[in-house]
Design a protein around this motif. Structure first.
Motif, mmCIF file in Angstrom:
data_model
loop_
_atom_site.group_PDB
_atom_site.id
_atom_site.type_symbol
_atom_site.label_atom_id
_atom_site.label_comp_id
_atom_site.label_asym_id
_atom_site.label_seq_id
_atom_site.Cartn_x
_atom_site.Cartn_y
_atom_site.Cartn_z
ATOM 1 N N TYR A 137 -10.135 -0.650 -6.182
ATOM 2 C CA TYR A 137 -9.253 0.295 -6.875
ATOM 3 C C TYR A 137 -9.597 1.734 -6.517
ATOM 4 N N ARG A 138 -10.892 2.064 -6.511
ATOM 5 C CA ARG A 138 -11.305 3.432 -6.202
ATOM 6 C C ARG A 138 -10.974 3.784 -4.750
ATOM 7 N N SER A 139 -11.160 2.836 -3.859
ATOM 8 C CA SER A 139 -10.844 3.093 -2.453
ATOM 9 C C SER A 139 -9.350 3.306 -2.259
ATOM 10 N N ALA A 140 -8.546 2.478 -2.950
ATOM 11 C CA ALA A 140 -7.092 2.630 -2.849
ATOM 12 C C ALA A 140 -6.645 3.965 -3.424
ATOM 13 N N ALA A 141 -7.275 4.383 -4.525
ATOM 14 C CA ALA A 141 -6.914 5.663 -5.139
ATOM 15 C C ALA A 141 -7.221 6.817 -4.192
ATOM 16 N N SER A 142 -8.295 6.693 -3.416
ATOM 17 C CA SER A 142 -8.627 7.735 -2.439
ATOM 18 C C SER A 142 -7.629 7.743 -1.286
ATOM 19 N N ARG B 54 -2.917 7.441 -11.637
ATOM 20 C CA ARG B 54 -4.001 6.490 -11.872
ATOM 21 C C ARG B 54 -4.036 6.025 -13.314
ATOM 22 N N ASP B 55 -4.375 4.753 -13.474
ATOM 23 C CA ASP B 55 -4.680 4.189 -14.787
ATOM 24 C C ASP B 55 -6.018 3.484 -14.628
ATOM 25 N N ASP B 56 -7.105 4.231 -14.885
ATOM 26 C CA ASP B 56 -8.443 3.706 -14.615
ATOM 27 C C ASP B 56 -8.778 2.507 -15.493
ATOM 28 N N GLU B 57 -8.232 2.454 -16.687
ATOM 29 C CA GLU B 57 -8.535 1.325 -17.578
ATOM 30 C C GLU B 57 -7.891 0.039 -17.066
ATOM 31 N N ALA B 58 -6.627 0.150 -16.608
ATOM 32 C CA ALA B 58 -5.908 -1.032 -16.113
ATOM 33 C C ALA B 58 -6.160 -1.286 -14.632
ATOM 34 N N LEU B 59 -6.906 -0.381 -13.971
ATOM 35 C CA LEU B 59 -7.141 -0.482 -12.525
ATOM 36 C C LEU B 59 -5.815 -0.576 -11.766
ATOM 37 N N SER B 60 -4.909 0.328 -12.081
ATOM 38 C CA SER B 60 -3.603 0.293 -11.431
ATOM 39 C C SER B 60 -3.214 1.686 -10.954
ATOM 40 N N LEU B 61 -2.411 1.713 -9.906
ATOM 41 C CA LEU B 61 -1.898 2.944 -9.327
ATOM 42 C C LEU B 61 -0.378 2.905 -9.360
ATOM 43 N N GLN B 62 0.245 4.043 -9.588
ATOM 44 C CA GLN B 62 1.700 4.132 -9.613
ATOM 45 C C GLN B 62 2.145 5.208 -8.631
ATOM 46 N N ILE B 63 3.038 4.805 -7.712
ATOM 47 C CA ILE B 63 3.488 5.688 -6.636
ATOM 48 C C ILE B 63 4.999 5.833 -6.715
ATOM 49 N N LEU B 64 5.489 7.060 -6.722
ATOM 50 C CA LEU B 64 6.926 7.276 -6.724
ATOM 51 C C LEU B 64 7.547 6.653 -5.482
ATOM 52 N N SER B 65 8.637 5.908 -5.675
ATOM 53 C CA SER B 65 9.257 5.205 -4.558
ATOM 54 C C SER B 65 10.660 4.804 -4.952
ATOM 55 N N ASP B 66 11.567 4.751 -3.946
ATOM 56 C CA ASP B 66 12.907 4.250 -4.227
ATOM 57 C C ASP B 66 12.985 2.734 -4.084
ATOM 58 N N GLY B 67 11.845 2.084 -3.801
ATOM 59 C CA GLY B 67 11.808 0.634 -3.698
ATOM 60 C C GLY B 67 12.322 0.090 -2.391
ATOM 61 N N SER B 68 12.603 0.967 -1.425
ATOM 62 C CA SER B 68 13.132 0.502 -0.152
ATOM 63 C C SER B 68 12.046 -0.209 0.650
ATOM 64 N N LEU C 198 -2.761 0.963 2.924
ATOM 65 C CA LEU C 198 -3.845 0.140 2.377
ATOM 66 C C LEU C 198 -4.510 -0.683 3.465
ATOM 67 N N ASP C 199 -3.688 -1.249 4.354
ATOM 68 C CA ASP C 199 -4.242 -2.048 5.460
ATOM 69 C C ASP C 199 -5.170 -1.207 6.340
ATOM 70 N N ASP D 52 -6.625 -4.815 -0.118
ATOM 71 C CA ASP D 52 -5.480 -5.615 -0.559
ATOM 72 C C ASP D 52 -5.324 -5.450 -2.067
ATOM 73 N N ALA D 53 -4.107 -5.185 -2.497
ATOM 74 C CA ALA D 53 -3.825 -5.144 -3.938
ATOM 75 C C ALA D 53 -3.640 -6.561 -4.456
ATOM 76 N N ASP D 54 -4.084 -6.801 -5.685
ATOM 77 C CA ASP D 54 -3.914 -8.121 -6.280
ATOM 78 C C ASP D 54 -2.491 -8.345 -6.773
ATOM 79 N N GLU D 55 -1.816 -7.256 -7.102
ATOM 80 C CA GLU D 55 -0.454 -7.380 -7.626
ATOM 81 C C GLU D 55 0.338 -6.141 -7.248
ATOM 82 N N LEU D 56 1.564 -6.349 -6.798
ATOM 83 C CA LEU D 56 2.464 -5.241 -6.474
ATOM 84 C C LEU D 56 3.789 -5.483 -7.181
#
Length: 336
Positions: A252-257, A264-278, A289-290, A295-299
């Motif tokens: 999570y910390r590496s992905a945040a960097s 960031r949501d450090d408690e939930a270990l999740s990141l939120q990125i603005l996107s149109d979903g395309s 990330l690659d 690898d994210a566990d959930e997208l």
């Protein structure tokens, strides 16, 4: 996608058109100059918060009340100069059923056939066909007051179809129905449109408009503030994002960097990125990330829905039933 939606509807002739429709009650302006164009053989949904004027628009277009200003044509007939022509071409079913509960379903249908001046033979033939179509044969001989809400609504629409209308106004047709009855009503609407009928729908359910409508207009404070397909309306509103969740704090910390613009949501270990979903934007996120071996566990992808559109355009958190102004400004007779 619903079967009612099809390509090329915009080029169809207009079943309903209006320019500058206005209506006031005292110092309360209910409709403040609305314009409409509804292609034949399509589903048009009118959304709006309480008091927006949805039912008033239906009443004007179905000739139940007169507008204070503007012009409109329904089925090629001017609502002011040819109201009889309009009435002959339309059917109206409101959230308040016009079914007579003291007589049977079949008798309700035959009464409607008499009102349309059908012969006894034709009236019985149409009644039989419609009772079968709406799965009411077994209940046809029972008093309508014994029917469930969904059965009464089906009978109400069946009565509307006795006159073979080309345009049907459905004013909140699924209000108060259970989920199964709502979905049954959706299928009926799709079948009507597949037969070439034009449906003008007002609804308090955003998913209903999303599911059924070819085009949607949002009415607020008497004005249409947006109009388009469901997808077009959703693209008006920002707020789409991609959410990445990690089970490993180090990942999570590496992905945040690597994704330093992410929320960031450090408690939930999740990141939120603005996107149109395309697909392009999703690939960009995954490639980044690659590149650092993560690898994210959930997208999950969130794109704005009609709820987001409605709240953004109306500043309202509720889509409830039409307001008392809409409901009580005139008697509740239905045009058939």
């Amino acid at each position: 996608m619903p079967t009612s939606k099809s390509v090329g509807r915009r080029s169809s002739p207009a079943a309903v058109s209006a320019v500058g429709l206005r209506k006031s009650y005292g110092d309360k302006t209910v409709l403040d100059g609305i314009d409409l164009r509804i292609p034949a053989g399509s589903v048009f949904a009118l959304l709006g918060p309480n008091g927006a004027g949805k039912t008033t628009a239906v009443k004007i277009l179905s000739t139940l009340i007169t507008a204070d200003g503007g012009q409109a044509q329904v089925a090629g007939h001017d609502i002011a100069t040819s109201p009889d022509g309009v009435r002959a071409a339309i059917g109206v079913t409101g959230q308040f059923s016009a079914v007579d509960g003291l007589i049977t379903g079949e008798e309700n249908m035959l009464l409607m056939a008499d009102l349309h001046h059908l012969s006894k033979r034709e009236g019985r033939q149409v009644t039989t066909e419609l009772l079968e179509r709406f799965d009411l044969v077994d209940a046809a001989g029972k008093p309508a007051q014994s029917y469930s809400g969904g059965m009464k609504r089906r009978l109400d629409i069946a009565m509307t179809l006795v006159g073979r209308p080309r345009i049907i106004f459905l004013d909140e047709p699924t209000t108060g129905l259970d989920p199964r009855s709502r979905h049954n009503m959706w299928q009926i609407i799709r079948e009507l449109v597949s037969d070439g009928v034009t449906v003008f729908l007002t609804t308090q359910y955003l998913d209903e408009a999303d599911e059924l409508a070819d085009r949607i207009a949002v009415l607020n404070d008497g004005r249409i503030v947006a109009e388009g397909s469901a997808d077009e309306l959703k693209r008006l509103i920002p707020g789409g994002h991609v959410r990445l969740r990690f089970s490993d704090p180090a990942a999570y910390r590496s992905a945040a960097s690597a994704l330093d613009e992410a929320g960031r949501d450090d408690e939930a270990l999740s990141l939120q990125i603005l996107s149109d979903g395309s697909q392009r934007e999703l690939r960009s996120v995954l490639d980044r990330l690659d590149s650092v071996g993560i690898d994210a566990d959930e997208l999950t992808v969130h794109t704005p829905d009609l709820d987001d559109v409605f709240f953004a355009l109306t500043g309202s958190g509720e889509t409830g039933r039409t307001s008392q102004t809409d409901q009580t400004d005139q008697p509740k007779e239905a045009v058939r």
